[in-house]
Structures are given as C-alpha cells and as structure tokens.
Design a protein around this motif. Structure first.
Motif: not given
Lengths: 428, 284
Positions: A245-246, A248-249, A251, A254, A258, A398-399, A402, A404
């Motif tokens: 999390q989050p 949406l961060s 990518k 990474p 990573d 993505q909404r 999140a 939304r």
C-alpha cells in the motif's frame, strides 16, 4: 596575430567541409548497389539485440544495409505517424495490435504469400489479420499470469502444484499473508496499480474469454463482455487487500526491481518480459526462483499467451519490398538470428516447432508450451480502442482501488467509455 | 536609403524564414485542422463541432481548472521563494553567497523528465521511509491521491523554477541605487521597512518579467507532469498540455486535440496580456 588566428579558423572550417563532401559523395556513390532497409522498432529493451541482428545480416548480405530506429515508451506511436505522414515510412515497422494495423492498413502489404506465415503460432495470427489478409508477424510469445517467487512459496510450505483454482489460490495468498513477518514480506502482492498498461493486461484476463482467440472479432466488438465480472471482482478485491500500500504508488520498475527481486513481495502480475531485467540483476534468480501461475477464470488452467507487437512491411518503397521480406524471413527462420532472439533478447519465439530444449529457462519453456498448445488462450487488451487503457479502464480501476467508486460503477463507466471510443474511432 | 532598407531585410531574412516555416505556417495549418475530424492520416471538414464538443467535455474542463489551480500555486510560490532566495544571497557578496546562488540555480539545469523521475523517487520512496520511521502519516502514500499528486507537481516546479526567477530578482536588486537604501538607513528605517518601502517598489519591472515567465511556463508544463505522475492517479493530475498530447497521440483524435490547443493558446494569450497590462500599469 589576428590574421593568423583567422587563417587557422578558416583552414579548420575548410577541412570540415571538404571531409563532409567527401563522406557524402562516398555514401551516395556506394548506395547505388546497396539496399537500405529501415526498421522501426518500438521495443527499446531489445534494441541492442536488433542492432546485433542487423550487423549479422549485413555481414551475410553485403549489398543490404539494415538501419534500425528505436522509439518507444509512449512516443513510438507519434513518431511512427510522423514518418507515415511525411511519406517516408520505414520499410519494416513494429505495430502494436489491430488498432495500429488498421490505422496504417493502406500502407501495409499483405504477408499472405510469405512462407513464414505458415510457421506462426496459430493463436497469434488474428492479432494482425483483417478480412483474411495478414499484415503482421508476431514478434514473440508473451505469457500473462502471476510471476511468483518459488523459494518464498517453499518457505511458507505451499506447493504450487496444489493450486489449481481460485479457491486454492486464495488459500495460498492467505497463508502467505499470515506468515508475512516470518517470510520477510511487505505484502503478498506487488501489483503496480500506478500503471494503466498492467491494469489493462490484468483486466484482459477476465474480458477475453468471449472472443475465443479471435482478436479481429474483439477489435470489431462494440461492447465489452462482462461474463466473468464476478471473478474479476474477487481477484481485484484480493489484490486490494493483500497488496503493498498504497497500491496506486506502486510502479512497474520498482515493483520488479525492488519489491519482487528483493523478495519483499511473493507475486507480481507480470509475464516473461521481466526476465531480462531480473537476469541483469542476478542471473540465478530466473532459474531458481521464478515461477508462473495463471489466473483461474472459468475453466482456464493455463497462462494466457499473446503478442504485444507485430512486424509489418510497408509499401512505401516498392523496390525494397523483396529485400524487406527476405530480411523478415531471415529474422524468424535463420538459426543465427533465433539464437540471438532467444538467448540474448530473451524472447520466446512465435513460430511453431521450435525445439523446446533450446529455450534457456523454465519460464520460457512454460510460455512456449502453453502458447503453442491447442488450448492456447490469447488476451484482447491490445485490441482495446486507442486510449481506452490510459483514459478509461486504467483510471477507473484506480478509482476502484482507491474506493472512489463501487464495482458496479466501475463496470458501468468502463463499458460506456469503451462504447464511446469505439464509436469515435470506427473499427467498422 | 534604399540599400539600407535592403540590408535590413537581408539580415533578418533567415530568422523570418525560419520563424515562418517553423512557427507561423504550422500555426495556421493547425487552426485549419481544428475544424476537421483529423485522425492524423485523414481529415474532413466538420466546422465548429470540435469546439462545441469541448465545452461539454468534462475531462478537458477538469484539466483546465487543474491547470489554472496549478498555475496559481506555482506563480505565487515561485515568486515568493525566488525573491526570498535573491534577498538571501544579496545580503553580502562573499564566497558562501555565491555558492548558494549556484546551488539554487542548479535545479534549472536538469531536464524536466529527469526532474520528474528524481522527485518521483523522493516522494514515493524517501517520503515513505521518513513517514514510517517518524510515524508521520502525511508523508506516506504521496502521489497516490489527487491532492498529493498536485502538490507533488507544484513542489517540483517550485524547486525547478525558483532558482531561475532568483537570478532575475538578483539583477534587479543589484541595480537598486545604494544611496536610496543608505539614506533610508540614516532616516532610521529598519530592515523590514527598507524592504517594503524601498526595495519592493523598485522591483516592479522584475515582477512583470517573473510573473510573465512563471505564468507562461506553468501553463505549458508537460515533461514534469509526464515523468512525475503521468496524469495519475486516475487522471486527476492531467494538466492541459498532457490532455492535449494524449488526445492527439493516444486517442488519435488530432482535430479535436488541435481545437484544444487553440483554446489553450487563446487562454494563455489573454492571461499573459492581462498580466502584462496590469503589471506595466503598476510599474508606471
């Protein structure tokens, strides 16, 4: 003093001009007997491999020069268009899916008469076929699924062979999550929710079934098929719950280099295209740790296989057509070329009857076996209308990630935008 | 007389020709294409339809509002920070201050794409690490919400442009006649009074230039947007240039994108003229 300086300056300038003229004359005089094939590549990660192939081909064919232009990462489409509009399109072009093929169809030649087309893996053919004309040859086979870390599974006491449907997959995920601390994981999944392209290929795992590998039909379809919406929702909620999390961060780069490579997550939704990156970091990772699990949707038990890119030949320079065809055939059939594509570019060949033992790692073998099998199953995300990935399904998902919008809204919104984009862009 | 006139045109001809070929002619062609349904390869005339559609295009209007908000935040922030930097480094002329000038200016030498990636790393990885170790929740999850996405862009742009704007303020600050400041000091004015009543009024032309530069630049921002957020999350940080580019080269609706571009042009022109007019008026 000043005069001397000026003289030196002029002398230098004169030298440069003379040298330039000499070079220019040299290249123009030699170009009479040499055919130059321009190849437009949109995959920067394998550009070095193509350069090598070009050199090899030039060595074997002294009267042919292969010039490779690589433009990728989002600007490939615009620069290819600029080349077509300027009337000097490359002879060999890399195209992504049917929207691209249809767009440049008038400038592409039919490849039906090429012998190589009989060797293409059958399930991939419709990815560049309109009517009954073939406009492109798939670059490679890509497998879509969950790349997972075998060692982490082993440490957690999970046998990958015991996973054969959604329920067992979910159980494995829950087990991994409960032993997160012991395994040193940040989370189970490293889904890169920040990238719309991954969302599109993920969504295609649930939206492709209806078309039964007929990509042309998928391209002409005016509506999305939501038959497996329930399963899609279940998977999405599972990811949402057990992801870094989050979400949406996260990518792409990474998430591979990573999170996945450093064993902070057990699974990422990527296919065999991550192999070169992993290899570069540690060549034993792919061999010892990388495994792949499919999405269990409907009765499907194997990974989906498709090709993101197709190689086509343009009609811009009729004199060079023959040479271009010969070059493309060489790319797919000569042992030297295949050696480089398979071992250095790490592409899984999109031609039938490739000896399995020559493929360098277990994942490539798995992708090749599944991709060439009778049950091969092709995702349709490359046939989505232009912009649908970046502007509709990606942001909508993505909404949903999140919180939304609800799942119902997600489905409604995405369907509507799909229909609208199809209307605007034709695809008749 | 004739030769002089002739020479004049001869000397500016290369520039004129280049300007015409690279800017003026494409601009006129662009206006023409905004009245067509061009997809980049074929085009047919559809009149004002693109402009009509634009007015009801939620995505485009949202991008417009976002760009206006972004510009406001950037213009104010950059000028305040730039002026602050300039005051800081002009206090006295020594080695340390000259070093500071260089440091403040360096971000401007880095290209927008690189900056975007550097700040993406800072916002996502470093902010997250600090947030976790200090247990500050506001540092976590940057760029994953619309608000942090927009602020991320604004901070990046502040960082990039402030050094450049600082240079303009420095040159104007150095041009303020020393005797006015000295006489103010003699009259017993303190530092604050000197700044507000002596330096600031004489900086008016600097404000005109700086405001114009920052305003125009913030409306045109693209690479930073592309590399930092790429419009995400869910298109909430898609500034207008990016919206236009995506419409043209992702959706291939190039006539429509052209119309968007024309609207942006008219808007930037109006805002810039208005700003110049009012600043000039205050200058005199």
């Amino acid at each position: 003093m000043r005069v001397r300086k000026l003289f030196i300056l002029f002398a230098a300038l004169a030298c440069v001009i003379i040298f330039a003229i000499y070079k220019l004359r040299q290249s123009s005089s030699s170009s009479q007997s040499v055919t130059t094939i321009n190849f437009f590549n949109q995959k920067p990660e394998v550009a070095a491999g193509y350069q090598k192939l070009a050199k090899l081909y030039e060595k074997e064919h002294p009267n042919v020069k292969v010039k490779i232009t690589t433009v990728g990462n989002g600007s490939g489409a615009s620069s290819l268009q600029a080349k077509f509009v300027s009337g000097d399109a490359p002879d060999v072009v890399m195209l992504g899916g049917l929207p691209d093929v249809d767009r440049y169809r008038k400038h592409l030649i039919s490849l039906n008469s090429m012998s190589i087309q009989k060797k293409i893996v059958p399930s991939l053919k419709t990815g560049a076929e309109i009517g009954s004309t073939l406009y492109g040859i798939p670059v490679d086979i890509e497998g879509y699924g969950w790349s997972y870390n075998k060692q982490i599974f082993k440490k957690a006491g999970i046998d990958p062979n015991s996973i054969h449907n959604y329920a067992t997959f979910k159980k494995a995920v829950e087990k991994l999550n409960s032993e997160k601390k012991k395994l040193g994981l940040t989370a189970v999944f490293g889904f890169n929710g920040g990238d719309t392209t991954t969302i599109a290929s993920y969504a295609a795992q649930f939206l492709s079934q209806h078309f039964k590998n007929n990509l042309t039909k998928a391209y002409y379809s005016e509506h999305l098929n939501w038959k497996y919406s329930k399963q899609m929702r279940a998977y999405t909620n599972l990811i949402k719950k057990y992801n870094v999390q989050p979400i949406l961060s996260v990518k792409y780069d990474p998430s591979v280099q990573d999170l996945f490579f450093n064993e902070k997550v057990a699974m990422i939704p990527q296919g065999n295209w991550i192999i070169p990156t992993l290899d570069e970091a540690d060549s034993s990772f792919v061999k010892d740790k990388l495994g792949m699990l499919p999405f269990y949707v409907g009765n499907n038990k194997q990974i989906m296989t498709g090709s993101s890119w197709y190689i086509g030949i343009t009609d811009q320079h009729p004199a060079k057509e023959k040479a271009a065809k010969k070059f493309v055939t060489w790319l797919y059939t000569s042992p030297e070329s295949q050696n480089i594509t398979v071992n250095e570019m790490r592409l899984v060949p999109a031609t039938i009857n490739y000896p399995l033992s020559k493929l360098p790692d277990p994942i490539s073998k798995l992708v090749y076996v599944d991709g060439t099998s009778k049950n091969a199953f092709v995702p349709v995300h490359k046939e989505f209308p232009n912009g649908f990935t970046q502007e509709a399904i990606g942001p909508n998902m993505q909404r949903y990630f999140a919180n939304r919008i609800t799942w119902k809204e997600f489905q409604k919104l995405t369907s509507r935008q799909y229909y609208q984009l199809r209307q605007v862009q034709g695809g008749k | 007389m004739f030769t002089r006139k002739y020479n004049y045109w001869l000397f500016i001809a290369p520039t004129l020709i280049l300007l015409a070929v690279i800017i003026v002619i494409p601009f006129i062609i662009g206006i023409f294409y905004s009245f067509t349904n061009s997809n980049g390869l074929t085009a047919s005339w559809i009149g004002l339809k693109n402009y009509q559609l634009l007015l009801s295009d939620d995505n485009f209007l949202e991008s417009c509002w976002l760009t206006i908000l972004f510009s406001l935040l950037s213009v104010v922030g950059i000028n305040v920070i730039g002026l602050g930097f300039a005051l800081l480094v002009t206090r006295s002329d020594n080695y340390f201050n000259r070093l500071l000038r260089t440091i403040f200016f360096v971000p401007n030498l880095i290209g927008g794409i690189l900056l975007g990636f550097i700040w993406q790393f800072i916002f996502i990885q470093i902010f997250q690490a600090f947030g976790e170790s200090l247990d500050w929740s506001w540092l976590k999850g940057w760029l994953s919400t619309p608000a942090t996405g927009l602020w991320g862009l604004v901070i990046l742009f502040w960082w990039q442009m402030s050094g450049y704007i600082m240079l303009i303020y420095i040159s104007f600050l150095n041009n303020i006649p020393k005797n006015t400041i000295e006489s103010a000091e003699l009259d017993g004015a303190n530092n604050q009074q000197i700044f507000w009543h002596i330096k600031l009024p004489q900086l008016a032309p600097a404000f005109t230039i700086s405001l114009f530069l920052t305003l125009a630049n913030s409306f045109k921002i693209y690479e930073q947007n592309l590399a930092l957020t790429n419009g995400g999350p869910y298109r909430s940080t898609e500034l207008i240039s990016m919206n236009i580019y995506n419409t043209a080269f992702v959706n291939y609706q190039q006539g429509y994108a052209q119309a968007e571009g024309i609207v942006l042009f008219i808007f930037v022109m109006l805002v810039s003229f208005a700003q110049l007019y009012f600043s000039r008026k205050r200058e005199s």
